[in-house]
Design a protein around this motif. Structure first.
Motif, PDB file in Angstrom:
ATOM      1  N   THR A 121       0.837  -1.213   0.000  1.00 31.33           N
ATOM      2  CA  THR A 121       0.000   0.000   0.000  1.00 31.33           C
ATOM      3  C   THR A 121       0.862   1.249   0.000  1.00 31.33           C
ATOM      4  OG1 THR A 121      -1.602  -1.241   1.297  1.00 31.33           O
ATOM      5  CG2 THR A 121      -1.905   1.140   1.216  1.00 31.33           C
ATOM      6  N   ASP A 122       1.889   1.273   0.866  1.00 30.15           N
ATOM      7  CA  ASP A 122       2.748   2.462   0.946  1.00 30.15           C
ATOM      8  C   ASP A 122       3.575   2.629  -0.324  1.00 30.15           C
ATOM      9  OD1 ASP A 122       1.716   2.795   3.436  1.00 30.15           O
ATOM     10  OD2 ASP A 122       3.556   2.308   4.540  1.00 30.15           O
ATOM     11  N   VAL A 137       2.368   3.056 -15.519  1.00 29.65           N
ATOM     12  CA  VAL A 137       2.874   2.079 -14.556  1.00 29.65           C
ATOM     13  C   VAL A 137       3.037   0.740 -15.283  1.00 29.65           C
ATOM     14  CG1 VAL A 137       2.427   0.847 -12.392  1.00 29.65           C
ATOM     15  CG2 VAL A 137       1.748   3.249 -12.624  1.00 29.65           C
ATOM     16  N   CYS A 138       4.276   0.242 -15.330  1.00 28.94           N
ATOM     17  CA  CYS A 138       4.570  -1.029 -15.999  1.00 28.94           C
ATOM     18  C   CYS A 138       4.664  -2.120 -14.937  1.00 28.94           C
ATOM     19  CB  CYS A 138       5.901  -0.941 -16.753  1.00 28.94           C
ATOM     20  SG  CYS A 138       5.977   0.432 -17.924  1.00 28.94           S
ATOM     21  N   VAL A 139       4.049  -3.250 -15.211  1.00 29.58           N
ATOM     22  CA  VAL A 139       3.921  -4.302 -14.189  1.00 29.58           C
ATOM     23  C   VAL A 139       4.367  -5.649 -14.750  1.00 29.58           C
ATOM     24  CG1 VAL A 139       2.277  -5.557 -12.724  1.00 29.58           C
ATOM     25  CG2 VAL A 139       1.950  -3.111 -13.133  1.00 29.58           C
ATOM     26  N   LEU A 181      -3.206  -3.251  -6.783  1.00 29.42           N
ATOM     27  CA  LEU A 181      -3.078  -2.188  -7.788  1.00 29.42           C
ATOM     28  C   LEU A 181      -4.418  -1.485  -7.989  1.00 29.42           C
ATOM     29  CD1 LEU A 181      -0.880  -4.120 -10.390  1.00 29.42           C
ATOM     30  CD2 LEU A 181      -0.126  -2.150  -9.046  1.00 29.42           C
ATOM     31  N   ALA A 182      -5.488  -2.263  -8.032  1.00 35.01           N
ATOM     32  CA  ALA A 182      -6.821  -1.662  -8.203  1.00 35.01           C
ATOM     33  C   ALA A 182      -7.157  -0.786  -7.000  1.00 35.01           C
ATOM     34  CB  ALA A 182      -7.863  -2.764  -8.384  1.00 35.01           C
ATOM     35  N   ASP A 183      -6.844  -1.261  -5.793  1.00 34.25           N
ATOM     36  CA  ASP A 183      -7.121  -0.478  -4.589  1.00 34.25           C
ATOM     37  C   ASP A 183      -6.338   0.834  -4.578  1.00 34.25           C
ATOM     38  OD1 ASP A 183      -8.807  -2.447  -3.746  1.00 34.25           O
ATOM     39  OD2 ASP A 183      -7.463  -3.272  -2.213  1.00 34.25           O
ATOM     40  N   ALA A 184      -5.178   0.837  -5.271  1.00 36.81           N
ATOM     41  CA  ALA A 184      -4.357   2.058  -5.334  1.00 36.81           C
ATOM     42  C   ALA A 184      -4.824   2.991  -6.455  1.00 36.81           C
ATOM     43  CB  ALA A 184      -2.895   1.682  -5.547  1.00 36.81           C
ATOM     44  N   ARG A 211      -2.513   2.934 -16.256  1.00 35.65           N
ATOM     45  CA  ARG A 211      -2.430   4.341 -15.827  1.00 35.65           C
ATOM     46  C   ARG A 211      -3.333   4.536 -14.616  1.00 35.65           C
ATOM     47  NH1 ARG A 211      -1.571   5.636 -21.392  1.00 35.65           N
ATOM     48  NH2 ARG A 211       0.490   6.555 -21.462  1.00 35.65           N
ATOM     49  N   PRO A 212      -2.903   5.402 -13.683  1.00 33.91           N
ATOM     50  CA  PRO A 212      -3.793   5.676 -12.546  1.00 33.91           C
ATOM     51  C   PRO A 212      -5.080   6.347 -13.026  1.00 33.91           C
ATOM     52  CG  PRO A 212      -1.581   6.466 -12.099  1.00 33.91           C
ATOM     53  CD  PRO A 212      -1.617   6.078 -13.541  1.00 33.91           C
TER      54      PRO A 212
END
Ligand SMILES: C[S@@+](CC[C@H](N)C(=O)[O-])C[C@H]1O[C@@H](n2cnc3c(N)ncnc32)[C@H](O)[C@@H]1O
Length: 212
Positions: A121-122, A137-139, A181-184, A211-212
């Motif tokens: 989370t952090d 954001v690349c994952v 990632l979805a929660d962020a 992308r956010p």
């Protein structure tokens, strides 16, 4: 940061990921990095194989890596990227506390690192803080397999008592990274999930860019 150093794991991981370059892993790194542009933040550089897969649109790299032995293992690839004209800054820091200003990078790469950080989370909140609005954001992360599947049962078995984590530098092999990632606030719908590497507990892989 000596607390993050696992020299034996570094040696094994550097060897295994080096071998992976000659299998599906090298092309997978190129694939997820294809959307990266401008200044790229790499969280947890490890031995630095991603530096060999940067697309031309990446002009500079800032990488954080808390393990001294991993930074040493990355040395040759950092120098090779610099010799190709890419500015590379390698910092002894963790993803949970990035020593970078707000809105200071154009892209972020998470590759096989969110399984090992203390707080996903952090780390994701920090990445969003330093990423320009509209950044990428690349994952490339191994993730929890479907409950009840053979891989899922293997993951649960090796996680019991922290065995896998002790062997693999703090890795949690059954983490639900898509959910994190979805929660962020990232769009995760286009991230692909498939089997990638030959080690059963870490073969189920979440990959792509978002992308956010
Ligand atoms: C399995 S390696 C992956 C390295 C590289 N990203 C790759 O794809 O090969 C995980 C790396 O994350 C680093 N790491 C562990 N905790 C971290 C944290 N909190 N912040 C940043 N990096 C961390 C480890 O030292 C290690 O080098």
């Amino acid at each position: 940061m000596a607390a993050h150093d696992h020299p034996l794991f570094t040696r094994v991981y550097a060897m295994v990921s080096g071998l992976g370059e000659h299998s599906e892993l090298g092309p997978a790194r190129s694939h997820v990095l294809a959307g990266a542009t401008g200044r790229l933040l790499i969280v947890g550089l490890g031995p630095g194989h991603d530096l060999d897969h940067l697309p031309p649109a990446v002009t500079s790299v800032v990488a954080v890596e808390p393990s001294p032995s991993m930074r040493a293992a990355a040395h040759g690839r950092v120098e090779a990227a610099r010799s190709r004209g890419i500015e590379v800054e390698l910092i002894d820091a963790v993803g949970e506390a990035l020593p970078l200003p707000d809105d200071s990078v154009d892209s972020v790469l998470f590759a096989y690192v969110l399984c090992s950080v203390d707080s996903v989370t952090d780390v994701l909140a920090e990445a969003r803080r330093v990423l320009h609005p509209g950044g990428t954001v690349c994952v490339l992360e191994h993730v929890r397999a479907a409950p009840g599947s053979w891989t899922g049962r293997m993951q649960r078995a090796v996680s019991t008592g922290g065995l896998w984590s002790r062997l693999a530098g703090g890795c949690r092999c059954d983490q639900d990274t898509r959910r994190a990632l979805a929660d962020a606030g990232l769009h995760v719908e286009d991230l692909e999930e498939r089997r990638l590497v030959n080690v059963p507990v870490v073969n189920w892989t979440l990959m792509g860019s978002s992308r956010p």
